[in-house]
Scaffold this motif. Sequence first.
Motif, PDB file in Angstrom:
ATOM      1  N   ALA A  77      -2.290   2.333  12.630  1.00 53.02           N
ATOM      2  CA  ALA A  77      -1.399   2.213  11.815  1.00 53.02           C
ATOM      3  C   ALA A  77      -1.826   2.120  10.280  1.00 53.02           C
ATOM      4  CB  ALA A  77      -0.353   1.095  12.460  1.00 53.02           C
ATOM      5  N   LEU A  78      -3.039   1.539  10.199  1.00 54.99           N
ATOM      6  CA  LEU A  78      -3.348   0.673   8.652  1.00 54.99           C
ATOM      7  C   LEU A  78      -3.769   2.065   8.127  1.00 54.99           C
ATOM      8  CD1 LEU A  78      -3.544  -1.273   5.976  1.00 54.99           C
ATOM      9  CD2 LEU A  78      -5.665  -1.730   7.916  1.00 54.99           C
ATOM     10  N   ILE A  79      -4.719   2.740   8.725  1.00 59.21           N
ATOM     11  CA  ILE A  79      -5.988   3.593   8.240  1.00 59.21           C
ATOM     12  C   ILE A  79      -4.691   5.324   8.035  1.00 59.21           C
ATOM     13  CG2 ILE A  79      -7.981   2.916   8.374  1.00 59.21           C
ATOM     14  CD1 ILE A  79      -8.021   4.319  10.824  1.00 59.21           C
ATOM     15  N   ALA A  80      -3.851   5.376   8.907  1.00 59.00           N
ATOM     16  CA  ALA A  80      -3.091   6.894   8.659  1.00 59.00           C
ATOM     17  C   ALA A  80      -1.770   6.269   8.004  1.00 59.00           C
ATOM     18  CB  ALA A  80      -2.608   6.425  10.753  1.00 59.00           C
ATOM     19  N   GLY A  81      -1.675   5.379   7.234  1.00 58.72           N
ATOM     20  CA  GLY A  81      -0.589   5.120   6.390  1.00 58.72           C
ATOM     21  C   GLY A  81       1.001   4.690   6.789  1.00 58.72           C
TER      22      GLY A  81
ATOM     23  N   ILE B 198      -7.094  -8.092  20.240  1.00 57.12           N
ATOM     24  CA  ILE B 198      -8.484  -7.084  19.553  1.00 57.12           C
ATOM     25  C   ILE B 198      -7.309  -6.052  19.709  1.00 57.12           C
ATOM     26  CG2 ILE B 198     -10.113  -5.987  20.007  1.00 57.12           C
ATOM     27  CD1 ILE B 198     -10.528  -8.419  18.385  1.00 57.12           C
ATOM     28  N   GLN B 199      -6.547  -5.805  21.036  1.00 61.04           N
ATOM     29  CA  GLN B 199      -5.958  -4.321  21.099  1.00 61.04           C
ATOM     30  C   GLN B 199      -4.666  -4.428  20.370  1.00 61.04           C
ATOM     31  OE1 GLN B 199      -4.679  -4.705  25.664  1.00 61.04           O
ATOM     32  NE2 GLN B 199      -6.746  -2.742  25.678  1.00 61.04           N
ATOM     33  N   ARG B 200      -4.455  -5.431  19.992  1.00 62.42           N
ATOM     34  CA  ARG B 200      -3.551  -4.644  18.514  1.00 62.42           C
ATOM     35  C   ARG B 200      -3.482  -4.517  17.358  1.00 62.42           C
ATOM     36  NH1 ARG B 200       1.018  -9.341  20.843  1.00 62.42           N
ATOM     37  NH2 ARG B 200       1.314  -9.337  23.178  1.00 62.42           N
ATOM     38  N   LEU B 201      -4.557  -5.074  17.352  1.00 63.45           N
ATOM     39  CA  LEU B 201      -5.208  -5.341  16.159  1.00 63.45           C
ATOM     40  C   LEU B 201      -6.108  -4.838  15.841  1.00 63.45           C
ATOM     41  CD1 LEU B 201      -5.464  -7.050  13.123  1.00 63.45           C
ATOM     42  CD2 LEU B 201      -7.229  -8.234  13.870  1.00 63.45           C
TER      43      LEU B 201
ATOM     44  N   LEU C 269       1.112  -1.102  -0.622  1.00 61.15           N
ATOM     45  CA  LEU C 269      -0.335   0.110  -0.313  1.00 61.15           C
ATOM     46  C   LEU C 269       1.073   1.205  -0.032  1.00 61.15           C
ATOM     47  CD1 LEU C 269      -2.979  -0.926   1.952  1.00 61.15           C
ATOM     48  CD2 LEU C 269      -2.812  -1.355   0.181  1.00 61.15           C
ATOM     49  N   ASN C 270       2.141   1.110   0.373  1.00 55.64           N
ATOM     50  CA  ASN C 270       2.822   2.592  -0.244  1.00 55.64           C
ATOM     51  C   ASN C 270       3.078   2.836   0.956  1.00 55.64           C
ATOM     52  OD1 ASN C 270       5.231   4.128  -1.160  1.00 55.64           O
ATOM     53  ND2 ASN C 270       4.211   4.927  -2.805  1.00 55.64           N
ATOM     54  N   ALA C 271       2.925   2.777   2.057  1.00 59.14           N
ATOM     55  CA  ALA C 271       2.706   3.685   3.368  1.00 59.14           C
ATOM     56  C   ALA C 271       4.439   4.008   3.755  1.00 59.14           C
ATOM     57  CB  ALA C 271       1.847   2.650   4.382  1.00 59.14           C
ATOM     58  N   LYS C 272       3.758   5.017   3.602  1.00 59.90           N
ATOM     59  CA  LYS C 272       5.238   5.814   4.589  1.00 59.90           C
ATOM     60  C   LYS C 272       5.245   6.880   5.054  1.00 59.90           C
ATOM     61  CE  LYS C 272       6.765   5.338  -0.537  1.00 59.90           C
ATOM     62  NZ  LYS C 272       7.562   6.360  -1.407  1.00 59.90           N
ATOM     63  N   ARG C 273       4.766   7.214   5.982  1.00 63.32           N
ATOM     64  CA  ARG C 273       4.200   7.845   7.592  1.00 63.32           C
ATOM     65  C   ARG C 273       5.062   7.709   8.511  1.00 63.32           C
ATOM     66  NH1 ARG C 273       1.179  12.180   7.674  1.00 63.32           N
ATOM     67  NH2 ARG C 273       0.286  11.624   5.699  1.00 63.32           N
TER      68      ARG C 273
ATOM     69  N   VAL D 195       1.579  -8.156  11.897  1.00 63.03           N
ATOM     70  CA  VAL D 195       1.693  -6.638  11.735  1.00 63.03           C
ATOM     71  C   VAL D 195       1.750  -7.081  10.061  1.00 63.03           C
ATOM     72  CG1 VAL D 195       2.868  -5.075  12.247  1.00 63.03           C
ATOM     73  CG2 VAL D 195       2.646  -6.307  13.861  1.00 63.03           C
ATOM     74  N   THR D 196       2.663  -7.350   9.482  1.00 65.30           N
ATOM     75  CA  THR D 196       2.737  -6.618   7.859  1.00 65.30           C
ATOM     76  C   THR D 196       1.007  -7.124   7.509  1.00 65.30           C
ATOM     77  OG1 THR D 196       4.768  -6.829   7.799  1.00 65.30           O
ATOM     78  CG2 THR D 196       4.190  -7.832   6.220  1.00 65.30           C
ATOM     79  N   GLY D 197       1.151  -8.378   7.767  1.00 59.69           N
ATOM     80  CA  GLY D 197      -0.156  -8.967   6.740  1.00 59.69           C
ATOM     81  C   GLY D 197      -1.124  -9.150   7.448  1.00 59.69           C
ATOM     82  N   MET D 198      -1.414  -9.618   8.862  1.00 60.10           N
ATOM     83  CA  MET D 198      -3.481  -9.172   9.411  1.00 60.10           C
ATOM     84  C   MET D 198      -3.445  -7.901   9.896  1.00 60.10           C
ATOM     85  SD  MET D 198      -5.600 -11.414  10.334  1.00 60.10           S
ATOM     86  CE  MET D 198      -6.452 -10.353  10.799  1.00 60.10           C
ATOM     87  N   ALA D 199      -2.448  -6.991  10.505  1.00 60.56           N
ATOM     88  CA  ALA D 199      -3.267  -5.515  10.955  1.00 60.56           C
ATOM     89  C   ALA D 199      -2.373  -4.671   9.326  1.00 60.56           C
ATOM     90  CB  ALA D 199      -1.765  -5.104  12.056  1.00 60.56           C
ATOM     91  N   LEU D 200      -1.560  -4.336   8.937  1.00 58.01           N
ATOM     92  CA  LEU D 200      -1.444  -3.842   7.915  1.00 58.01           C
ATOM     93  C   LEU D 200      -1.479  -3.672   6.393  1.00 58.01           C
ATOM     94  CD1 LEU D 200       1.719  -2.289   8.555  1.00 58.01           C
ATOM     95  CD2 LEU D 200      -0.015  -1.287   9.734  1.00 58.01           C
ATOM     96  N   TYR D 201      -1.738  -5.199   6.547  1.00 51.32           N
ATOM     97  CA  TYR D 201      -2.797  -5.697   4.676  1.00 51.32           C
ATOM     98  C   TYR D 201      -1.211  -4.911   3.188  1.00 51.32           C
ATOM     99  CZ  TYR D 201      -5.300  -6.679   0.960  1.00 51.32           C
ATOM    100  OH  TYR D 201      -6.252  -7.529  -0.185  1.00 51.32           O
ATOM    101  N   ALA D 202      -0.181  -5.073   3.945  1.00 44.92           N
ATOM    102  CA  ALA D 202       1.734  -4.812   3.445  1.00 44.92           C
ATOM    103  C   ALA D 202       2.196  -5.885   2.654  1.00 44.92           C
ATOM    104  CB  ALA D 202       2.357  -4.446   4.016  1.00 44.92           C
ATOM    105  N   ASP D 203       0.981  -6.662   3.079  1.00 44.67           N
ATOM    106  CA  ASP D 203       1.256  -8.803   1.800  1.00 44.67           C
ATOM    107  C   ASP D 203       0.777  -8.200   0.823  1.00 44.67           C
ATOM    108  OD1 ASP D 203      -0.172  -9.381   3.548  1.00 44.67           O
ATOM    109  OD2 ASP D 203       0.110 -11.229   4.362  1.00 44.67           O
TER     110      ASP D 203
END
Length: 516
Positions: A379-383, A369-372, A333-337, A409-417
């Motif tokens: 972290a996901l929606i703020a990029g 759930i607190q983590r995800l 998702l090219n997240a850089k913030r 984190v990379t796969g589940m929380a951030l969809y970075a994969d």
Amino acid sequence: MAGTLRVVLGDQLSRGLASLQDLDPDTDTVLMAEVTAEATYVRHHPKKIALIFSAMRHFADSLEGEGIAVAYTKLDDPDNAGDLTGEVARAVARFAPDRVVAVSAQEYRLAQEMQRWRTACGVPVELRADERFYCSIPWFESWAAGRKSLRMEFFYRKMRRATGLLIEADGQPTGGQWNYDHDNRKRAPDAIGQPDRMRFQQDAITREVVELVRARFGHHFGAIDGFDYAVTAQQAEQAFEAFVADKLPSFGDYQDAMKVGQPMLFHAQIGAYLNCGLLDPHAVCARAEKAYRDGHAPLNAAEGFIRQILGWREFIRGIYWLKMPEYAEENRLNAKRPLPRFFWTGETDMRCISEVVRQTHEEAYAHHIQRLMVTGVFALIAGLDPRSVNYWYLVVYADAYEWVELPNVTGMALYADGGVLGSKPYAASGKYIDRMSDYCRHCRYDVKQQTGPDACPFNALYWDFIARNRDKLEGNARMTMPYATLNKMKPEKLDGLRQQAQAFLNSLDYAEEGEW
């Protein structure tokens, strides 16, 4: 010596470890070493370091109690080489063994280092597979081969059949369903009472470790005061049995719930013990099934608990070894913030974030759930940059090792994969947090407002995320509803939401790289 040097790592504190199964107490020596490199490759939470070092020292004592020779290097030993390779080479020079035997590390970076021991040691080195998991890496690779998508649910069903856990004589799942997740999403009532986790008094070994950690790593994120973790297998088993007796019956119903000032609720908090070897996953899953068969816990609780270990834990490890080392660089998702400073300080008006960060600072713990759905969703929606987010999660939790942290984190929380692990990004507005917690009632922001100075930041950030990732996500079948809503939204409303999101992000104080 003319025997075998058997190396035990700090997350391999299991008497049944493959490298110890054929140990000859008359000729062999076990090597254990506390090294700065493993405590500082990220700045681990002090309570995690104290847990590992104290558990290592207790484990070494138990081996010596069996008449096994143990060469143990403490962190403050003046001859300490500072890393595991140096300590193994030093022990080889001291004992002149015929060979070195160890179980290969579960973290990629350390497994690669161990491969170099053959050159560094000058004697044969045998690296054995870690047998403490249900699923071997070759088995997972075989299961994954040729599949268009890798989904935990199908892997989990395969594992249930392979193990027989909650499977009936006819081969069908107990209760007729594989998954009771729909029963496990209750909000905790206001007046709910739950037992605290079992806490353990520090003995002389632990007190010495705590003071060492305070002196050497007190500047790391997290509190060392109040350390009360289990540090032996016996204590970890006592803690787990207390969970089964007091918390498992309600675990299923409230496993997704969150409450101000109550970080534990009905969670087992055994991840740190499983991941360092003090608890055996086979034993705890069998015990949870027995609690159901004996009528002590409902099916949704036992199944939900078993799924987290037999399903998620095993699946996550399989993904890690299937996709490394490239997986560590994923950022679809090219997240850089950069990471906002409040991830370290907890100083934010968003009560959900401040609650989770502050309890993490004190306990080195937050539940899934607190983590995800709190720190992860933000972290996901703020990029936020996946590299920084992964660093944070690896630093702050006592159960965090890269093999389990990175895919979550990379796969589940951030969809970075891009969907390797999960079928959709777990993006959410403030509505989810309000539904599953009482955080919003104690927050200065209004979860029902989308724009304006009192609006919950999650709301505008959610729609900004949906809008800016349209080209990457609109074709995802599980994202049909949010994009249908977005497509019906008036342009001026969307512009207002995106401006609100940008203004909020611009107002944040960001941590400098390397600051923590």
